[in-house]
Design a protein around this motif. Structure first.
Motif, PDB file in Angstrom:
ATOM      1  N   THR A   1      38.569  53.393 -19.837  1.00  0.00           N
ATOM      2  CA  THR A   1      39.019  53.261 -21.219  1.00  0.00           C
ATOM      3  C   THR A   1      38.361  52.035 -21.822  1.00  0.00           C
ATOM      4  N   ALA A   2      38.515  51.892 -23.117  1.00  0.00           N
ATOM      5  CA  ALA A   2      37.921  50.733 -23.794  1.00  0.00           C
ATOM      6  C   ALA A   2      38.751  49.476 -23.585  1.00  0.00           C
ATOM      7  N   THR A   3      39.941  49.637 -22.992  1.00  0.00           N
ATOM      8  CA  THR A   3      40.841  48.495 -22.892  1.00  0.00           C
ATOM      9  C   THR A   3      41.074  48.005 -21.475  1.00  0.00           C
ATOM     10  N   GLY A   4      40.553  48.719 -20.494  1.00  0.00           N
ATOM     11  CA  GLY A   4      40.819  48.259 -19.135  1.00  0.00           C
ATOM     12  C   GLY A   4      40.150  49.100 -18.080  1.00  0.00           C
ATOM     13  N   ASN A   5      40.392  48.728 -16.833  1.00  0.00           N
ATOM     14  CA  ASN A   5      39.803  49.415 -15.689  1.00  0.00           C
ATOM     15  C   ASN A   5      40.879  50.070 -14.839  1.00  0.00           C
ATOM     16  N   ARG A   6      40.495  51.123 -14.148  1.00  0.00           N
ATOM     17  CA  ARG A   6      41.361  51.728 -13.143  1.00  0.00           C
ATOM     18  C   ARG A   6      40.583  51.805 -11.841  1.00  0.00           C
ATOM     19  N   PRO A   7      41.270  51.752 -10.738  1.00  0.00           N
ATOM     20  CA  PRO A   7      40.546  51.713  -9.467  1.00  0.00           C
ATOM     21  C   PRO A   7      39.918  53.046  -9.088  1.00  0.00           C
ATOM     22  N   ASN A   8      38.704  52.966  -8.542  1.00  0.00           N
ATOM     23  CA  ASN A   8      38.081  54.110  -7.896  1.00  0.00           C
ATOM     24  C   ASN A   8      38.529  54.044  -6.437  1.00  0.00           C
ATOM     25  N   HIS A   9      39.374  54.970  -5.997  1.00  0.00           N
ATOM     26  CA  HIS A   9      40.087  54.825  -4.739  1.00  0.00           C
ATOM     27  C   HIS A   9      39.153  54.826  -3.530  1.00  0.00           C
ATOM     28  N   PRO A  10      39.569  54.149  -2.447  1.00  0.00           N
ATOM     29  CA  PRO A  10      38.801  54.215  -1.204  1.00  0.00           C
ATOM     30  C   PRO A  10      38.727  55.653  -0.707  1.00  0.00           C
TER      31      PRO A  10
ATOM     32  N   ALA B   1      20.355  57.541   1.956  1.00  0.00           N
ATOM     33  CA  ALA B   1      19.579  57.876   3.148  1.00  0.00           C
ATOM     34  C   ALA B   1      19.201  56.601   3.891  1.00  0.00           C
ATOM     35  N   LYS B   2      19.045  56.723   5.203  1.00  0.00           N
ATOM     36  CA  LYS B   2      18.644  55.590   6.045  1.00  0.00           C
ATOM     37  C   LYS B   2      19.533  54.374   5.804  1.00  0.00           C
ATOM     38  N   ALA B   3      20.828  54.606   5.740  1.00  0.00           N
ATOM     39  CA  ALA B   3      21.784  53.536   5.451  1.00  0.00           C
ATOM     40  C   ALA B   3      22.491  53.090   6.720  1.00  0.00           C
ATOM     41  N   SER B   4      22.859  51.823   6.761  1.00  0.00           N
ATOM     42  CA  SER B   4      23.685  51.322   7.851  1.00  0.00           C
ATOM     43  C   SER B   4      25.145  51.606   7.521  1.00  0.00           C
ATOM     44  N   MET B   5      25.976  51.596   8.546  1.00  0.00           N
ATOM     45  CA  MET B   5      27.407  51.787   8.311  1.00  0.00           C
ATOM     46  C   MET B   5      27.981  50.625   7.505  1.00  0.00           C
ATOM     47  N   ASP B   6      27.448  49.434   7.710  1.00  0.00           N
ATOM     48  CA  ASP B   6      27.914  48.290   6.924  1.00  0.00           C
ATOM     49  C   ASP B   6      27.618  48.503   5.441  1.00  0.00           C
ATOM     50  N   GLU B   7      26.448  49.048   5.137  1.00  0.00           N
ATOM     51  CA  GLU B   7      26.088  49.320   3.739  1.00  0.00           C
ATOM     52  C   GLU B   7      27.010  50.373   3.139  1.00  0.00           C
ATOM     53  N   LEU B   8      27.270  51.441   3.914  1.00  0.00           N
ATOM     54  CA  LEU B   8      28.158  52.490   3.412  1.00  0.00           C
ATOM     55  C   LEU B   8      29.574  51.961   3.222  1.00  0.00           C
ATOM     56  N   LYS B   9      30.003  51.108   4.144  1.00  0.00           N
ATOM     57  CA  LYS B   9      31.347  50.528   4.031  1.00  0.00           C
ATOM     58  C   LYS B   9      31.470  49.692   2.758  1.00  0.00           C
ATOM     59  N   LYS B  10      30.451  48.901   2.489  1.00  0.00           N
ATOM     60  CA  LYS B  10      30.488  48.005   1.328  1.00  0.00           C
ATOM     61  C   LYS B  10      30.321  48.766   0.017  1.00  0.00           C
ATOM     62  N   ASP B  11      29.382  49.712  -0.009  1.00  0.00           N
ATOM     63  CA  ASP B  11      29.003  50.355  -1.269  1.00  0.00           C
ATOM     64  C   ASP B  11      29.722  51.666  -1.541  1.00  0.00           C
ATOM     65  N   PHE B  12      30.322  52.265  -0.483  1.00  0.00           N
ATOM     66  CA  PHE B  12      30.881  53.595  -0.679  1.00  0.00           C
ATOM     67  C   PHE B  12      32.309  53.750  -0.183  1.00  0.00           C
ATOM     68  N   PHE B  13      32.585  53.343   1.055  1.00  0.00           N
ATOM     69  CA  PHE B  13      33.903  53.590   1.633  1.00  0.00           C
ATOM     70  C   PHE B  13      35.009  52.863   0.875  1.00  0.00           C
ATOM     71  N   GLN B  14      34.738  51.622   0.488  1.00  0.00           N
ATOM     72  CA  GLN B  14      35.758  50.842  -0.188  1.00  0.00           C
ATOM     73  C   GLN B  14      35.898  51.275  -1.646  1.00  0.00           C
ATOM     74  N   GLY B  15      37.068  51.046  -2.191  1.00  0.00           N
ATOM     75  CA  GLY B  15      37.296  51.367  -3.600  1.00  0.00           C
ATOM     76  C   GLY B  15      36.597  50.374  -4.501  1.00  0.00           C
ATOM     77  N   SER B  16      36.499  50.712  -5.778  1.00  0.00           N
ATOM     78  CA  SER B  16      35.877  49.824  -6.759  1.00  0.00           C
ATOM     79  C   SER B  16      36.586  49.988  -8.085  1.00  0.00           C
ATOM     80  N   GLU B  17      36.310  49.093  -8.992  1.00  0.00           N
ATOM     81  CA  GLU B  17      36.853  49.197 -10.332  1.00  0.00           C
ATOM     82  C   GLU B  17      35.934  50.066 -11.183  1.00  0.00           C
ATOM     83  N   LYS B  18      36.504  51.051 -11.822  1.00  0.00           N
ATOM     84  CA  LYS B  18      35.714  51.969 -12.644  1.00  0.00           C
ATOM     85  C   LYS B  18      36.286  51.981 -14.056  1.00  0.00           C
ATOM     86  N   GLU B  19      35.462  51.691 -15.035  1.00  0.00           N
ATOM     87  CA  GLU B  19      35.938  51.643 -16.415  1.00  0.00           C
ATOM     88  C   GLU B  19      36.172  53.058 -16.933  1.00  0.00           C
TER      89      GLU B  19
END
Length: 300
Positions: A123-132, A103-121
């Motif tokens: 398995t115990a041996t590696g990461n897979r991407p959380n897609h944009p 709530a009360k978020a800027s588009m820059d904040e949403l772009k950085k924290d939500f729109f872009q993908g991230s690494e999500k663990e």
């Protein structure tokens, strides 16, 4: 006479006449964006089953706002909603929970924290991407209140794409749609699957407004609290009361109907889309690019 009282920057200009003509039962109007995200490990979602979750963003505009050319400046008042069901409710038998993720978020904040993908663990041996995220629609909306029970509605009209395709159809997004919105009392007991570990921290006056009830019609002010939970019920815009004028407004010479106001806003947004980058305007508005989001289709 349409005298401008304030220029909001970018494509938004607030005029005195537009504010005076605003229907009394439109509580808020603005731009709405629809998104989805594929499940971890699925690079190219082909069906609803391939989706991790769906979202929408409400971007409120001033009461007297009219849209002109250009991108919309960031007022840092955006709200991000998450749908655990992945699809949108289509009719009165579809009653889905939705919650305010940001709530009360800027588009820059949403772009950085939500729109872009991230690494999500995963398995115990590696990461897979959380897609944009994948944008699947943009339009205009109005939150209205109608009837003796002051029922709350979120009505929208798409501007991108102008005609919904298979992707939008599968997600339950129409060219014109509406939802009844009810706010959940965070102090009311409920099943674990419908209760958040950390409920919204509403001020006491909001809690008092429930008068001990589990639900009440949602208002825009309620949507400015993270973790606010809502029940979203589907309805056909053509068959609903969402855009009906009040009796008071019908007897006023200077008032638009809610239908006239949202159609006017839709037309203005269509012209703005044409003057930006056609169907790519969602990227211009949100500060995104196809280089950052290669999985997003360049056409709809």
């Amino acid at each position: 006479m349409g005298n401008a009282v304030e220029n909001q920057g970018g494509a938004v200009e607030e005029t005195k006449d537009r504010a005076e003509q605003m229907p009394s039962n439109i509580q808020e109007k603005g731009i709405i964006y629809f998104f989805t995200r594929g499940r971890v490990g699925i690079d190219d979602p082909q069906s609803v089953q391939d989706l991790q979750r769906s979202y929408f963003v409400l971007r409120p505009l001033p009461t007297g706002a009219k849209l002109g050319d250009g991108a919309i400046d960031d007022a840092k008042n955006n709200r991000l909603f998450a749908l655990p069901k992945k699809v949108f409710p289509r009719g009165p038998n579809d009653k889905f929970m939705v919650f305010v993720e940001r709530a009360k978020a800027s588009m820059d904040e949403l772009k950085k924290d939500f729109f872009q993908g991230s690494e999500k663990e995963v398995t115990a041996t590696g990461n897979r991407p959380n897609h944009p995220i994948t944008p699947i629609g943009e339009g205009v909306y109005a939150i209205t209140t109608t009837g003796t029970r002051s029922e709350s509605h979120l009505a929208y009209m798409l501007t991108i794409p102008q005609q919904p395709g298979q992707m939008q159809e599968d997600m339950g997004i129409r060219s014109r749609g509406s939802f009844v919105l009810s706010l959940k009392n965070p102090e009311a007991k409920g099943p674990s699957y419908a209760t958040l570990d950390k409920p919204a921290e509403f001020p006491r006056d909001v809690i008092d407004d429930f008068h001990g009830r589990n639900w009440m019609p949602a208002q825009p002010k309620h949507l400015d609290y993270s973790n606010a939970q809502l029940l979203m019920i589907g309805e056909s815009l053509d068959d609903s009361h969402a855009l009906e004028a009040t009796t008071k407004d019908q007897n006023a010479d200077n008032k638009e109907t809610p239908q006239e106001e949202i159609e006017k806003l839709e037309h203005e947004d269509e012209l703005r889309v044409e003057h930006l980058k056609g169907d790519d305007t969602v990227f211009a508005d949100l500060g995104l690019s196809h280089k950052e989001y290669p999985s997003v289709p360049t056409t709809w």
